[in-house]
Design an enzyme around this catalytic site. Structure first.
Site, PDB file in Angstrom:
ATOM      1  N   GLY A   9       0.829  -1.199   0.000  1.00  0.00           N
ATOM      2  CA  GLY A   9       0.000   0.000   0.000  1.00  0.00           C
ATOM      3  C   GLY A   9       0.863   1.248   0.000  1.00  0.00           C
ATOM      4  O   GLY A   9       0.549   2.245   0.648  1.00  0.00           O
ATOM      5  N   MET A  14      -1.012   5.924   4.721  1.00  0.00           N
ATOM      6  CA  MET A  14      -0.063   5.371   5.676  1.00  0.00           C
ATOM      7  C   MET A  14       1.178   4.834   4.989  1.00  0.00           C
ATOM      8  O   MET A  14       2.291   4.949   5.517  1.00  0.00           O
ATOM      9  CB  MET A  14      -0.721   4.263   6.503  1.00  0.00           C
ATOM     10  CG  MET A  14      -1.490   4.758   7.705  1.00  0.00           C
ATOM     11  SD  MET A  14      -0.505   5.798   8.813  1.00  0.00           S
ATOM     12  CE  MET A  14       0.874   4.712   9.183  1.00  0.00           C
ATOM     13  N   GLY A  91      -0.735  -3.496  10.054  1.00  0.00           N
ATOM     14  CA  GLY A  91      -1.459  -2.412  10.704  1.00  0.00           C
ATOM     15  C   GLY A  91      -2.870  -2.279  10.172  1.00  0.00           C
ATOM     16  O   GLY A  91      -3.637  -1.434  10.629  1.00  0.00           O
ATOM     17  N   THR A  92      -3.228  -3.110   9.209  1.00  0.00           N
ATOM     18  CA  THR A  92      -4.578  -3.111   8.639  1.00  0.00           C
ATOM     19  C   THR A  92      -5.576  -3.609   9.678  1.00  0.00           C
ATOM     20  O   THR A  92      -5.263  -4.475  10.491  1.00  0.00           O
ATOM     21  CB  THR A  92      -4.616  -4.016   7.398  1.00  0.00           C
ATOM     22  OG1 THR A  92      -3.707  -3.498   6.422  1.00  0.00           O
ATOM     23  CG2 THR A  92      -6.008  -4.097   6.796  1.00  0.00           C
ATOM     24  N   ALA A 115      -1.035  -5.428  14.904  1.00  0.00           N
ATOM     25  CA  ALA A 115      -1.483  -4.477  15.920  1.00  0.00           C
ATOM     26  C   ALA A 115      -2.571  -3.601  15.335  1.00  0.00           C
ATOM     27  O   ALA A 115      -2.520  -3.242  14.157  1.00  0.00           O
ATOM     28  CB  ALA A 115      -0.323  -3.607  16.406  1.00  0.00           C
ATOM     29  N   PHE A 118      -0.183   1.317  16.363  1.00  0.00           N
ATOM     30  CA  PHE A 118       1.254   1.282  16.624  1.00  0.00           C
ATOM     31  C   PHE A 118       1.733   2.492  17.421  1.00  0.00           C
ATOM     32  O   PHE A 118       2.910   2.813  17.426  1.00  0.00           O
ATOM     33  CB  PHE A 118       2.024   1.175  15.306  1.00  0.00           C
ATOM     34  CG  PHE A 118       2.001  -0.202  14.719  1.00  0.00           C
ATOM     35  CD1 PHE A 118       2.871  -1.178  15.178  1.00  0.00           C
ATOM     36  CD2 PHE A 118       1.098  -0.541  13.734  1.00  0.00           C
ATOM     37  CE1 PHE A 118       2.846  -2.459  14.659  1.00  0.00           C
ATOM     38  CE2 PHE A 118       1.060  -1.822  13.197  1.00  0.00           C
ATOM     39  CZ  PHE A 118       1.938  -2.788  13.666  1.00  0.00           C
ATOM     40  N   HIS A 147     -12.392   9.168  13.707  1.00  0.00           N
ATOM     41  CA  HIS A 147     -11.373   9.057  12.663  1.00  0.00           C
ATOM     42  C   HIS A 147     -11.773   9.863  11.432  1.00  0.00           C
ATOM     43  O   HIS A 147     -12.895  10.364  11.338  1.00  0.00           O
ATOM     44  CB  HIS A 147     -11.138   7.596  12.264  1.00  0.00           C
ATOM     45  CG  HIS A 147     -10.332   6.827  13.263  1.00  0.00           C
ATOM     46  ND1 HIS A 147     -10.892   6.254  14.384  1.00  0.00           N
ATOM     47  CD2 HIS A 147      -9.002   6.544  13.321  1.00  0.00           C
ATOM     48  CE1 HIS A 147      -9.949   5.657  15.086  1.00  0.00           C
ATOM     49  NE2 HIS A 147      -8.795   5.817  14.471  1.00  0.00           N
ATOM     50  N   LYS A 151     -12.146   6.482   6.543  1.00  0.00           N
ATOM     51  CA  LYS A 151     -11.976   5.200   7.235  1.00  0.00           C
ATOM     52  C   LYS A 151     -13.196   4.326   6.997  1.00  0.00           C
ATOM     53  O   LYS A 151     -14.343   4.767   7.166  1.00  0.00           O
ATOM     54  CB  LYS A 151     -11.747   5.411   8.732  1.00  0.00           C
ATOM     55  CG  LYS A 151     -11.419   4.112   9.466  1.00  0.00           C
ATOM     56  CD  LYS A 151     -10.929   4.385  10.875  1.00  0.00           C
ATOM     57  CE  LYS A 151     -10.633   3.105  11.639  1.00  0.00           C
ATOM     58  NZ  LYS A 151      -9.568   2.304  10.993  1.00  0.00           N
ATOM     59  N   GLY A 157     -10.262  -0.547  14.836  1.00  0.00           N
ATOM     60  CA  GLY A 157      -9.564  -1.676  15.435  1.00  0.00           C
ATOM     61  C   GLY A 157      -9.060  -1.359  16.827  1.00  0.00           C
ATOM     62  O   GLY A 157      -9.085  -2.213  17.726  1.00  0.00           O
ATOM     63  N   THR A 158      -8.623  -0.121  17.032  1.00  0.00           N
ATOM     64  CA  THR A 158      -8.140   0.272  18.359  1.00  0.00           C
ATOM     65  C   THR A 158      -9.270   0.271  19.372  1.00  0.00           C
ATOM     66  O   THR A 158      -9.099  -0.172  20.512  1.00  0.00           O
ATOM     67  CB  THR A 158      -7.490   1.665  18.296  1.00  0.00           C
ATOM     68  OG1 THR A 158      -6.436   1.650  17.342  1.00  0.00           O
ATOM     69  CG2 THR A 158      -6.957   2.082  19.654  1.00  0.00           C
TER      70      THR A 158
END
Length: 254
Positions: A9, A14, A91-92, A115, A118, A147, A151, A157-158
């Site tokens: 990506g 990102m 990180g996805t 994760a 990060f 966000h 998104k 996810g967090t």
């Protein structure tokens, strides 16, 4: 010695941030990027079409690939990394159960570190959440995340990781938003997701009771926060045994 990495990506928000952040460091070097977009390079790094990932892994020989894309792309990458013997930092977010099984299967052949966030601050927040929820066992809980407007997955996810951390300490069930006649159950935690502008990421858990409110929150000011953490993870993961790792292990190792 600099760890040779690839970025999946590479032309995304990102991906570009990871490449630009790596250029400022001595411990990692981005040797190639992958993307579905028709782009030849990003910040001086050659980019090949994602359909040629397997060949590029053989040609450029990175030790680790850093991935911030979408689940479908990550799953295909994980299979290619497993075949090539290349580690993977993910990180996805937004994976379903079957996709997670594919990632975990890849970790039997290569080291995989996944994760939802990060940020070092989020790691500290998670540890604080665990302590606070345990100490304030009768307080009501509410969780909100915000966000940028592009998104796709919600809640983030967090936010899901924060929820899982809460549930390790208390038996609560999530309610995703409220509408109409919706009296609060004492064993629920409401989860709210907002999408607006270019907000990098905000998360807040409130604990309310006994005529007081405790608010635990984190706000990322720049995507470079996540890029730096992912690069730390890549440098840490290189050369490790196959297995399933998380970002907390990177923090603990320091």
């Amino acid at each position: 010695m600099s760890t040779q990495i690839a970025v999946n990506g590479a032309d995304g928000r990102m991906g570009r941030t990871v490449i630009e952040t790596a250029a400022e460091r001595d411990d990692v070097t981005v040797v190639v990027g992958f993307d579905v977009a028709d782009v030849d390079e990003v910040a001086g790094v050659p980019v090949v079409d994602a359909s040629e990932t397997a060949d590029a892994l053989a040609d450029y020989e990175p030790s680790v690939v850093v991935d911030f894309t979408i689940p479908k792309s990550t799953v295909a990458l994980a299979e290619a990394c497993a075949d090539a013997g290349v580690g993977l930092v993910v990180g996805t977010t937004g994976f379903d159960a079957e996709q997670l099984e594919t990632l975990q299967a890849a970790s039997e052949s290569v080291p995989v570190l996944k994760a939802t966030n990060f940020s070092r601050g989020i790691q500290a927040l998670l540890r604080t959440v665990r302590e606070a929820v345990g100490a304030l066992s009768t307080y009501d809980l509410e969780l909100m995340e915000t966000h940028h407007n592009d998104k796709i997955d919600a809640p983030s996810g967090t936010a899901k990781t924060i929820l899982e951390t809460v549930q390790e300490e208390r038996d609560v069930h999530p309610v995703y938003g409220r509408e109409g006649h919706a009296p609060r159950d004492e064993d629920e935690i409401a989860v709210f997701a907002r999408r607006a502008g270019d907000i990098r990421g905000e998360h807040e858990l409130i604990l309310a009771g006994n005529d007081e409110v405790v608010s635990l929150s984190h706000r990322a000011e720049d995507r470079a926060v996540f890029a730096a953490g992912a690069l730390d993870a890549a440098a840490w993961l290189a050369g490790r045994d196959p297995g399933w790792y998380d970002f907390g292990a990177v923090i603990d190792a320091e």
